[in-house]
Design a protein around this motif. Structure first.
Motif, PDB file in Angstrom:
ATOM      1  N   LEU A 116      11.879  -2.193  15.042  1.00 60.63           N
ATOM      2  CA  LEU A 116      12.673  -3.291  14.486  1.00 60.63           C
ATOM      3  C   LEU A 116      12.018  -4.613  14.851  1.00 60.63           C
ATOM      4  N   GLU A 117      11.747  -5.416  13.834  1.00 61.21           N
ATOM      5  CA  GLU A 117      11.130  -6.734  14.042  1.00 61.21           C
ATOM      6  C   GLU A 117      12.178  -7.812  13.767  1.00 61.21           C
ATOM      7  N   ILE A 118      12.277  -8.774  14.694  1.00 57.89           N
ATOM      8  CA  ILE A 118      13.278  -9.847  14.592  1.00 57.89           C
ATOM      9  C   ILE A 118      12.557 -11.189  14.573  1.00 57.89           C
ATOM     10  N   ASN A 119      12.817 -11.979  13.559  1.00 59.52           N
ATOM     11  CA  ASN A 119      12.302 -13.346  13.454  1.00 59.52           C
ATOM     12  C   ASN A 119      13.489 -14.273  13.200  1.00 59.52           C
ATOM     13  N   SER A 120      13.585 -15.317  14.014  1.00 56.10           N
ATOM     14  CA  SER A 120      14.762 -16.187  13.884  1.00 56.10           C
ATOM     15  C   SER A 120      14.410 -17.619  14.287  1.00 56.10           C
ATOM     16  N   ILE A 121      15.049 -18.569  13.586  1.00 54.06           N
ATOM     17  CA  ILE A 121      14.966 -19.999  13.932  1.00 54.06           C
ATOM     18  C   ILE A 121      16.393 -20.489  14.107  1.00 54.06           C
ATOM     19  N   PRO A 122      16.752 -21.002  15.279  1.00 60.26           N
ATOM     20  CA  PRO A 122      18.130 -21.469  15.490  1.00 60.26           C
ATOM     21  C   PRO A 122      18.565 -22.473  14.410  1.00 60.26           C
ATOM     22  N   ASN A 123      19.811 -22.276  13.930  1.00 62.73           N
ATOM     23  CA  ASN A 123      20.457 -23.132  12.928  1.00 62.73           C
ATOM     24  C   ASN A 123      19.805 -23.047  11.548  1.00 62.73           C
ATOM     25  N   GLU A 124      18.821 -22.126  11.364  1.00 64.62           N
ATOM     26  CA  GLU A 124      18.204 -21.968  10.055  1.00 64.62           C
ATOM     27  C   GLU A 124      18.372 -20.553   9.504  1.00 64.62           C
ATOM     28  N   GLY A 125      18.410 -19.560  10.377  1.00 68.68           N
ATOM     29  CA  GLY A 125      18.615 -18.204   9.893  1.00 68.68           C
ATOM     30  C   GLY A 125      17.745 -17.182  10.621  1.00 68.68           C
ATOM     31  N   SER A 126      17.966 -15.911  10.262  1.00 62.33           N
ATOM     32  CA  SER A 126      17.253 -14.812  10.923  1.00 62.33           C
ATOM     33  C   SER A 126      16.816 -13.793   9.884  1.00 62.33           C
ATOM     34  N   THR A 127      15.743 -13.038  10.267  1.00 62.16           N
ATOM     35  CA  THR A 127      15.260 -11.951   9.418  1.00 62.16           C
ATOM     36  C   THR A 127      15.034 -10.723  10.270  1.00 62.16           C
ATOM     37  N   PHE A 128      15.693  -9.640   9.915  1.00 60.94           N
ATOM     38  CA  PHE A 128      15.512  -8.353  10.593  1.00 60.94           C
ATOM     39  C   PHE A 128      14.789  -7.428   9.617  1.00 60.94           C
ATOM     40  N   SER A 129      13.695  -6.784  10.102  1.00 56.70           N
ATOM     41  CA  SER A 129      12.909  -5.954   9.185  1.00 56.70           C
ATOM     42  C   SER A 129      12.354  -4.735   9.900  1.00 56.70           C
ATOM     43  N   PHE A 130      11.992  -3.711   9.115  1.00 57.50           N
ATOM     44  CA  PHE A 130      11.320  -2.514   9.620  1.00 57.50           C
ATOM     45  C   PHE A 130      10.527  -1.905   8.468  1.00 57.50           C
ATOM     46  N   VAL A 131       9.570  -1.063   8.799  1.00 60.77           N
ATOM     47  CA  VAL A 131       8.642  -0.512   7.812  1.00 60.77           C
ATOM     48  C   VAL A 131       8.755   1.010   7.816  1.00 60.77           C
TER      49      VAL A 131
ATOM     50  N   GLU B 103       0.845  -1.192   0.000  1.00 58.50           N
ATOM     51  CA  GLU B 103       0.000   0.000   0.000  1.00 58.50           C
ATOM     52  C   GLU B 103       0.881   1.242   0.000  1.00 58.50           C
ATOM     53  N   SER B 104       0.813   2.063   1.069  1.00 52.28           N
ATOM     54  CA  SER B 104       1.620   3.289   1.110  1.00 52.28           C
ATOM     55  C   SER B 104       2.835   3.134   2.004  1.00 52.28           C
ATOM     56  N   LYS B 105       3.274   1.884   2.208  1.00 54.99           N
ATOM     57  CA  LYS B 105       4.436   1.625   3.051  1.00 54.99           C
ATOM     58  C   LYS B 105       5.383   0.690   2.307  1.00 54.99           C
ATOM     59  N   VAL B 106       6.618   0.633   2.843  1.00 52.33           N
ATOM     60  CA  VAL B 106       7.618  -0.265   2.279  1.00 52.33           C
ATOM     61  C   VAL B 106       8.329  -0.967   3.438  1.00 52.33           C
ATOM     62  N   ARG B 107       8.498  -2.280   3.291  1.00 50.14           N
ATOM     63  CA  ARG B 107       9.138  -3.090   4.331  1.00 50.14           C
ATOM     64  C   ARG B 107      10.549  -3.450   3.867  1.00 50.14           C
ATOM     65  N   PHE B 108      11.558  -3.002   4.640  1.00 48.13           N
ATOM     66  CA  PHE B 108      12.954  -3.350   4.405  1.00 48.13           C
ATOM     67  C   PHE B 108      13.289  -4.579   5.244  1.00 48.13           C
ATOM     68  N   PHE B 109      14.081  -5.482   4.714  1.00 49.44           N
ATOM     69  CA  PHE B 109      14.469  -6.671   5.495  1.00 49.44           C
ATOM     70  C   PHE B 109      15.849  -7.136   5.079  1.00 49.44           C
ATOM     71  N   VAL B 110      16.526  -7.786   6.029  1.00 47.17           N
ATOM     72  CA  VAL B 110      17.822  -8.443   5.776  1.00 47.17           C
ATOM     73  C   VAL B 110      17.666  -9.872   6.270  1.00 47.17           C
ATOM     74  N   GLU B 111      17.743 -10.824   5.367  1.00 48.59           N
ATOM     75  CA  GLU B 111      17.474 -12.238   5.687  1.00 48.59           C
ATOM     76  C   GLU B 111      18.730 -13.057   5.408  1.00 48.59           C
ATOM     77  N   ASP B 112      19.094 -13.947   6.351  1.00 49.97           N
ATOM     78  CA  ASP B 112      20.285 -14.798   6.162  1.00 49.97           C
ATOM     79  C   ASP B 112      19.933 -16.244   6.497  1.00 49.97           C
ATOM     80  N   ASN B 113      20.807 -17.158   6.127  1.00 53.93           N
ATOM     81  CA  ASN B 113      20.664 -18.574   6.472  1.00 53.93           C
ATOM     82  C   ASN B 113      21.751 -18.987   7.449  1.00 53.93           C
ATOM     83  N   GLY B 114      22.014 -18.081   8.420  1.00 53.62           N
ATOM     84  CA  GLY B 114      23.082 -18.305   9.375  1.00 53.62           C
ATOM     85  C   GLY B 114      22.677 -19.179  10.545  1.00 53.62           C
ATOM     86  N   ILE B 115      23.357 -18.929  11.680  1.00 50.70           N
ATOM     87  CA  ILE B 115      23.190 -19.807  12.848  1.00 50.70           C
ATOM     88  C   ILE B 115      21.917 -19.489  13.629  1.00 50.70           C
TER      89      ILE B 115
END
Length: 536
Positions: free
Chosen positions: A510-525, A453-465
């Motif tokens: 800042l929103e943080i979503n993470s699963i151990p040994n699968e990766g993390s996602t940091f995002s903001f709008v 819509e009238s917003k944009v979500r930035f995110f950095v996603e990895d497949n780290g620890i």
């Protein structure tokens, strides 16, 4: 109001009488002492008659003003006299309500003293059938009023009240039991009404009302045969006594109603004042509580900042020395020893890691200091989202290549967002740097953006620890926390704290979503609408 009218009228009389007197003297002097030069003019009868009429009119006006002046003086003297009667027994320690009650009681006694003397005076002057004993009996009510005024003057208020409401019905009953019907039986009703208003003690008030009502019933209904009937001897005086009693009854009821209304009005006014004060006090309490809460928060913030400052100084003192010593050792060995190129290449990656860490630390420290020195300096503007992401990826390309990590930009070719350019740049740089740090070799990182819509979500996603539950709790509490990366990269914990702070200043979280040994996602709008330029 009465006193003001009196003063105005007195002023008019005083300052009009003088000029009128001067005019009258001038007219008389003109008539009686005229010069020969005016003789011919004054011989005219019409002019002489005019002057005489004018003089007479002025004399009448002066007489009217003199009479008015005497009337006002009499009224003023009467009011002063009644005020003195009303203020008998007043003291500075009395409250206003009790003073008003005492003033009414004094006036009632004074008027009853005057009316109570009428029968004895008339009996002494005109009625030869009134015996000496009967004359004494008829004088008792006036004596009681005089006694009550005397007791009030000595400030024996309770004695005066009790004496009035007990002796008046008692002596009036004696007058009737002595065979005299003076037409004052309605006074018993008056005593009962007034006792309700004046006597505060319930038991005394009930006794006084019962005494008055029983006396009225027995003397007016049961015993109705008297040797001396004022009604038959002097009908006018009998009617006078009845009228005075009725007037006193209505006057007493009027005073009770008036005083209760005044008292209730004052109570309501006081309640209103107290309520306003209570509202003001509650408002002040809320303000104090808010200020206390604000002070508590500020104290906590200052404590946290002071602890962070100490931590940063310790980090600066320790961590900045290591890269400098490494460079110093490398260049000293190259200067003094003949080191093969292969050995130098082996040492360079460690030095580069230290320099990368130092560069990131210095950048974060400078941004942290800038944000706290200019806490309100948020420059909202329209950003080219694709360009910022591309610049950040280029800046950290060597750091990613050192671990053979691929960084992918997944975003529209052209899109914009509203925010502070330097802050958003530092946030993306720290998030990508952390992703590289905690992603193993040959890993994959996505730096992306999604329009909604009238917003944009930035995110950095990895497949780290990934992030463990305990570590996630510390991060959500905004605690100062740091750990080594997959290649033993060091950190200060300052970067993520800056990210949270800068994102909040730009109106997001800042929103943080993470699963151990699968990766993390940091995002903001961030907003894309122009209105966001004026809302932060």
């Amino acid at each position: 109001m009465k006193l003001l009218l009196q003063r105005i009228t007195h002023f008019q009389v005083r300052y009009l009488l003088g000029p009128l007197s001067m005019l009258r003297e001038l007219l008389m002097k003109t008539i009686q002492e005229y010069t020969p030069a005016r003789k011919k003019l004054l011989d005219d009868e019409r002019i002489r008659e005019f002057w005489k009429r004018l003089s007479a009119s002025v004399s009448r006006k002066m007489a009217d003003i003199a009479l008015l002046r005497k009337t006002l003086a009499f009224r003023r003297s009467t009011l002063i006299f009644l005020e003195r009667i009303q203020s008998i027994g007043f003291s500075d320690s009395m409250d206003e309500y009790y003073k008003r009650k005492l003033g009414i009681f004094n006036l009632l006694n004074f008027f009853q003293l005057i009316t109570g003397l009428i029968v004895p005076i008339v009996g002494a002057v005109m009625d030869d059938k009134l015996t000496l004993f009967s004359w004494y009996l008829s004088s008792l009510p006036a004596f009681i009023s005089m006694l009550a005024l005397a007791l009030n003057s000595t400030r024996n208020y309770d004695t005066a009240m009790i004496g009035y409401f007990l002796l008046y019905p008692f002596f009036t009953s004696i007058v009737y039991m002595g065979g005299m019907n003076l037409g004052t039986e309605l006074y018993f009703i008056l005593y009962g009404i007034l006792s309700v208003f004046f006597i505060q003690e319930i038991s005394n008030m009930l006794f006084s009302v019962a005494l008055s009502m029983i006396s009225y019933f027995i003397l007016s209904v049961v015993l109705n045969n008297y040797t001396y009937q004022l009604q038959s001897e002097n009908i006018f005086l009998y009617i006078w006594n009845q009228l005075i009693a009725i007037i006193f009854i209505f006057y007493g009821l009027f005073l009770i109603k008036k005083e209760n209304a005044i008292y209730q009005t004052r109570i309501l006014a006081k309640n209103t004042v107290l309520e306003n004060k209570n509202i003001e006090i509650r408002k002040q309490k809320r303000e104090i509580a808010e200020k206390a809460g604000l002070l508590k928060r500020q104290t906590k913030e200052l404590t946290d900042l002071n602890a962070l400052k100490d931590k940063l100084f310790s980090v600066i003192a320790h961590d900045l020395k290591s890269p400098m010593y490494a460079l110093q050792t490398l260049f000293r060995n190259i200067q003094h020893y003949d080191i093969p190129g292969k050995d130098i290449k082996k040492m360079i990656p460690d030095v580069v890691n230290d320099l990368n860490y130092t560069t990131g630390l210095m950048e974060n420290l400078l941004q942290w200091a800038k944000s706290h020195m200019q806490s309100n300096a948020v420059r909202m503007q329209r950003l080219d989202g694709r360009k910022i992401m591309t610049d950040v990826v280029k800046l950290l390309r060597l750091q990613a290549e050192a671990k053979q990590i691929t960084v992918e930009i997944r975003a529209p070719e052209t899109f914009s967002a509203i925010g502070d350019r330097d802050m958003i740049n530092l946030v993306l740089r720290n998030l990508l740097s952390n992703a590289i740090k905690f992603t193993p070799a040959a890993g994959h990182i996505i730096v992306g953006a999604e329009e909604r819509e009238s917003k944009v979500r930035f995110f950095v996603e990895d497949n780290g620890i990934g992030i463990s539950a305990s570590t996630m709790q510390k991060l959500n509490e905004n605690d100062y926390y740091s750990t080594k990366g997959t290649a033993s990269e060091s950190g200060t914990g300052l970067g993520l704290m800056l990210c949270r702070e800068f994102i909040k200043k730009n109106g997001s979280d800042l929103e943080i979503n993470s699963i151990p040994n699968e990766g993390s996602t940091f995002s903001f709008v961030l907003d894309q609408s122009v209105e966001a330029l004026n809302t932060i």
